[in-house]
Design a protein around this motif. Structure first.
Motif, short mmCIF file in Angstrom:
data_model
loop_
_atom_site.label_atom_id
_atom_site.label_comp_id
_atom_site.label_asym_id
_atom_site.label_seq_id
_atom_site.Cartn_x
_atom_site.Cartn_y
_atom_site.Cartn_z
N LEU A 7 -15.26 -40.94 -5.70
CA LEU A 7 -15.72 -42.32 -5.89
C LEU A 7 -15.88 -43.07 -4.58
O LEU A 7 -16.48 -44.16 -4.55
N ARG A 8 -15.36 -42.51 -3.49
CA ARG A 8 -15.47 -43.17 -2.18
C ARG A 8 -16.66 -42.68 -1.37
O ARG A 8 -16.88 -43.18 -0.25
N ARG A 63 -22.44 -35.12 1.46
CA ARG A 63 -21.44 -35.54 0.47
C ARG A 63 -20.49 -34.40 0.15
O ARG A 63 -19.27 -34.60 0.05
N GLU A 64 -21.03 -33.18 -0.03
CA GLU A 64 -20.17 -32.04 -0.31
C GLU A 64 -19.19 -31.79 0.83
O GLU A 64 -18.02 -31.45 0.60
N ALA A 65 -19.66 -31.97 2.07
CA ALA A 65 -18.76 -31.79 3.21
C ALA A 65 -17.65 -32.83 3.20
O ALA A 65 -16.49 -32.52 3.49
N ALA A 66 -17.99 -34.08 2.82
CA ALA A 66 -16.97 -35.12 2.74
C ALA A 66 -15.95 -34.81 1.65
O ALA A 66 -14.73 -34.99 1.84
N LEU A 67 -16.41 -34.30 0.52
CA LEU A 67 -15.49 -33.98 -0.57
C LEU A 67 -14.56 -32.83 -0.17
O LEU A 67 -13.37 -32.83 -0.55
N ARG A 122 -3.02 -35.10 8.20
CA ARG A 122 -3.84 -36.01 7.40
C ARG A 122 -4.69 -36.86 8.34
O ARG A 122 -4.18 -37.69 9.08
N GLY A 123 -5.97 -36.65 8.34
CA GLY A 123 -6.85 -37.27 9.31
C GLY A 123 -7.39 -38.60 8.84
O GLY A 123 -7.17 -39.05 7.72
N PRO A 124 -8.15 -39.25 9.72
CA PRO A 124 -8.66 -40.58 9.40
C PRO A 124 -9.71 -40.58 8.29
O PRO A 124 -9.89 -41.59 7.62
N LEU A 125 -10.39 -39.47 8.07
CA LEU A 125 -11.44 -39.45 7.05
C LEU A 125 -10.90 -39.82 5.67
O LEU A 125 -11.52 -40.59 4.93
N VAL A 126 -9.76 -39.25 5.31
CA VAL A 126 -9.24 -39.50 3.96
C VAL A 126 -8.61 -40.89 3.84
O VAL A 126 -8.27 -41.32 2.73
N ARG A 127 -8.46 -41.59 4.95
CA ARG A 127 -7.92 -42.95 4.91
C ARG A 127 -9.01 -44.00 4.70
O ARG A 127 -8.73 -45.17 4.49
N LEU A 128 -10.27 -43.59 4.80
CA LEU A 128 -11.38 -44.53 4.70
C LEU A 128 -11.54 -45.06 3.29
O LEU A 128 -11.29 -44.36 2.30
N SER A 129 -11.99 -46.29 3.18
CA SER A 129 -12.25 -46.88 1.87
C SER A 129 -13.56 -46.39 1.29
O SER A 129 -13.72 -46.29 0.07
N ARG A 130 -14.54 -46.09 2.18
CA ARG A 130 -15.87 -45.74 1.71
C ARG A 130 -16.57 -44.92 2.78
O ARG A 130 -16.46 -45.22 3.97
N VAL A 131 -17.30 -43.88 2.36
CA VAL A 131 -18.09 -43.06 3.27
C VAL A 131 -19.52 -43.04 2.75
O VAL A 131 -19.75 -42.64 1.60
N LEU A 132 -20.46 -43.47 3.57
CA LEU A 132 -21.88 -43.51 3.20
C LEU A 132 -22.59 -42.41 3.96
O LEU A 132 -22.57 -42.38 5.20
#
Length: 386
Positions: free
Chosen positions: A158-159, A147-151, A130-140
């Motif tokens: 919603l983040r 956005r698709e890559a982040a999902l 589980r990496g740091p990306l999914v721990r973030l509160s918000r990704v801009l």
């Protein structure tokens, strides 16, 4: 045992009573300025160096880099008590993000597709934990593909917010306001255009363009700012030989019969951009090994229409953005310059180009503001923002 952490020294917390935002990323200077502007009582501290515009207020350094050790990260949060953390420039400090998640400190990441790709590569290399990306509160992110890559990384929809793309903003060149006010009356009701940072090799094309403009607008005024100070004398001689009436700015103000105003060099381009309705970007048509073209966002941000040749120098992406938006006029050779300068002598035509150029040059400021507002939304209870 915790490993040795170069950022494990005592944090230096900015003084004051307002809420604290910690930022990491060398390119976060404009966002820091926007945060302070939107919330004057805010304190901003840096985890590592942050570049700011010349003359801008620096961002005090809390630590020389984000802590890489979990214990140092927890110590930072205990001592500094930040209300929010902003990461840019591809920064993704795992220990700090994990500590913020445990302490309920919101973390915003402003990144692009390349930054996300690097983060995903690190996760795969570490075995898919589980990496740091999914721990973030918000990704801009800048665009839907990012956005698709982040999902795909498992970040909740919603983040993730799409901000749009822009090139970095450029602070406007300064000028002496007294000189600007003194010169404006001499140029009132006259078509004024500028050859900025002009290499002497392009002088013939510029003189031909001005002669063509004078044939239809006899009161037109050309301002020449040479690329090199040593070119001023030979440029003045060539203009006089051509029969053009010349005033040198260090000797006299332009009179009603002055056809060319010659500056000593390009040191006061901030003044000339503000006075000219049209600017030719010197060095883009024929070029000169000793004088590279100036940054196109200099004139674009100061309300002048822009003409340029096919040689962009180090600023190809900026010229392409201006051309796509209709904020600049590209010419392929010297023979096209007189026709375009005459066409842009029409005030409405020049104004349309100038408006489009200004929008391209300043749209980065809108995205910077949106990043700052997203971070401040985590502090609404403690920071009274307008």
């Amino acid at each position: 045992m915790p490993r040795n952490d170069p950022a494990g020294g005592a944090p230096v917390v900015p003084p004051g009573d307002g809420p604290l935002v910690l930022i990491a990323g060398n390119d976060a200077g404009p966002v820091a300025a926007a945060l302070r502007r939107l919330c004057p009582g805010l304190r901003v501290g840096a985890l590592g160096p942050v570049a700011v515009e010349p003359g801008a207020r620096p961002v005090p350094m809390v630590l020389p880099e984000p802590p890489a050790d979990p214990q140092a990260a927890r110590r930072l949060l205990e001592v500094a008590a930040p209300g929010a953390v902003l990461l840019t420039n591809g920064m993704l400090p795992s220990a700090l993000i994990a500590a913020c998640e445990d302490a309920a400190v919101p973390v915003t990441l402003a990144t692009d597709g390349a930054g996300l790709a690097a983060a995903m590569a690190r996760r795969v290399w570490r075995g898919g934990r589980r990496g740091p990306l999914v721990r973030l509160s918000r990704v801009l992110v800048p665009d839907p593909p990012a956005r698709e890559a982040a999902l795909r990384e498992g970040i909740a929809p919603l983040r993730v917010e799409v901000l749009g793309t822009s090139l970095p903003i450029l602070p406007p060149l300064p000028c002496n306001p007294h000189e600007l006010a003194a010169l404006r009356p001499f140029m009132r009701d006259r078509p004024v255009w500028l050859a900025a940072a002009l290499p002497i090799r392009e002088l013939t094309a510029v003189m031909a363009a001005h002669e063509g403009l004078l044939s239809v607008r006899h009161r037109a005024l050309l301002i020449i700012a040479p690329a090199r100070p040593e070119d001023a004398d030979p440029i003045a001689a060539a203009l006089a030989e051509r029969g053009l009436s010349v005033a040198r700015i260090e000797d006299s103000d332009p009179g009603p019969d002055t056809q060319v105003l010659l500056a000593e060099d390009s040191a006061e381009l901030g003044l000339w951009y503000r006075l000219a309705s049209v600017t030719y970007a010197g060095g883009t048509l024929i070029g000169d090994a000793g004088s590279a073209p100036r940054h196109p966002f200099e004139p674009a941000g100061l309300g002048t229409a822009i003409v340029h040749g096919p040689l962009p120098g180090d600023h190809a992406a900026y010229w392409q953005a201006l051309d796509r938006a209709g904020g600049a006029r590209l010419i392929r050779g010297p023979l096209a310059l007189p026709r375009v300068i005459e066409e842009l002598g029409e005030p409405d035509t020049a104004a349309r180009l100038a408006r489009a150029a200004w929008q391209v040059a300043t749209e980065g400021a809108e995205i910077t503001r949106r990043i700052a507002e997203a971070v401040l939304s985590d502090l609404q209870e403690s920071c009274q923002c307008p």
